[in-house]
Design an enzyme around this catalytic site. Sequence first.
Site: not given
Ligand code: PLP
Length: 421
Positions: A138, A215, A218, A241, A379
Site C-alpha cells: 500500500h 504492516d 489487512q 479495519k 492506493c
Molecule cells: N497498509 C495497508 C496494507 C492498507 O490496506 C492500508 C489501508 O488500506 C494502510 C496500510 C493504511 O491504513 P490507514 O489508512 O488506516 O492508515
Amino acid sequence: MHELTLPSRTQTTRAATAFDVERVRREFPTLDVQLNGRPLVYLDNAATTQKPVAVIESLARFYRKYNANIHRGVHRLSVQATNEYERARTSVAKFLNADFEEIIFIRGATEGINLVAQSFARPRLRAGDEILVSHLEHHANIVPWQMVCEQTGAKLRVIPIDDRSDLELDALPKLITERTRLVAVNQASNALGTINAVDEIVAAAHAHNVPVLIDGAQAVSHMPVDVRALGCDFYVFSGHKVFGPTGIGALYGKRALLDAMPPYQGGGDMIRTVSFGKTTYADPPQRFEAGTPNISGAIGLGAAVDYLTELGVERFAPYEDDLLAYGTELLSAIPGVRLIGTAERKVPVLSFTVDGVHPHDAGTILDQLGIAVRAGHHCAQPVMERFGVPATVRASLAFYNTRAELDQLASGVRKAIEVLG
Ligand code: PLP
C-alpha cells in the site's frame, strides 16, 4: 499463465458450516441498511469494516458516562477514562501477544509507519543505506520510506512479485545487503489479498541483523497475530479495519528499540520534566503519545479486539476461506472476468477486471444493485502497474459476508457486462 487454483489460508473448508453467520450479522447494525432501495451487500471491508454493537456501545458509554481527559486528572471521571484507555492498551497487547509498554496508540497504520520512519529509521540512515519494501505494498508502506530516503540519501529497494502476486523471496539473498537498514512489508496485500511469508522475511532479515516492520493492516481481521512468534521488530495496524473506530490504531515495537527512539512529536503527556533549559522525555509508550489522544477511539479499539478474540479467528477463518474459494469460482466462470492476484494463500479479497467495462462503471452498476465494492488502484499503484491495469474492481470480504452475497456480486457483474460490455 498459471492455472487457477482456489486460494485458501488453511486449505480446508471443513469448519465452514460451524460458524453461525446469521447470528454474527445481527451484531452489525449497518448490515441492515438499504443501498439504493436494496439490502446492502457490503464487500468493501479492506477499505473499512463495519462495527459491532459492542464497539458502538463502548463509544456511546464513554461520551454518555465518563467523558474526561486522561492521565492528569484527579477527579473520578478522569480516573475512569484513564483506566479504560489503559485497559484498551492491555487488550491490544494481548491481541498481538506483546507487552503493555510495547503498544503505542496512533491514528492508524499510516501514522505508525511514519513514526517508525522518522523516529527509528531517520536517525540511523546514512547516504547509500537501503530500505527494502515489496512491490505489493500500500502507498502507506512506500511513501514514508521514500520521504526518509529523500531526507537522508538512502535508497529504496523492492522485492519483486510474480504473475500470481506472490513475493519472489528467492531474490531476498541479493536484496538484503550490508547496506540494508530496515525491511518493511505487509502481512497481507490490500489490493490483491496475497498473504506474505513474513516469517521467512523476518528470518532472512534477522540473519543480517536487519530489523523488520510488518504492516498488518489487512491481516489482523483475518488471522491470528503473534508478534513474539513472528519475531518482527515493529507491527502496525488500523482500528477501523478490524471492526473498531477510525482515527485509532496501534504500533507494536520491541521494548529495547522503543527505549532507544526519540519522540515523534512533542507536546503534553510525553515529557518527564520541561524547562526552557532542558526537557526530558517520558518512557514508551507515553513518549510517543503527545497531546490528548483519541481516548474514545482507543476504548473502541479495545472493545473491537476483545470482540474479535471472543468470536475466535480459528472459528471464522475456515468460513472466510470457503467464501473466498466460492467467490473465486463464481467470478472465474464469467467470460471476460480476469482475476488479478491468484496466490495460493490469500485473505478474502477478489480483485478483478472485466473486458470492455471500466472498473468504475462496474462499481457504479454494482452500487445501483446495492452492492458496495471498491474500484480504483486501491492506493497500490505499483501493483496495478505490475499487472498492466490502471484499476481493478475489488470485493473484499469479512466473516459476516455470505455465499448468497457472492451470488449477487456475480450476477451484478454479469449485468454490468450485459449493459456495458
Ligand atoms: N497498509 C495497508 C496494507 C492498507 O490496506 C492500508 C489501508 O488500506 C494502510 C496500510 C493504511 O491504513 P490507514 O489508512 O488506516 O492508515
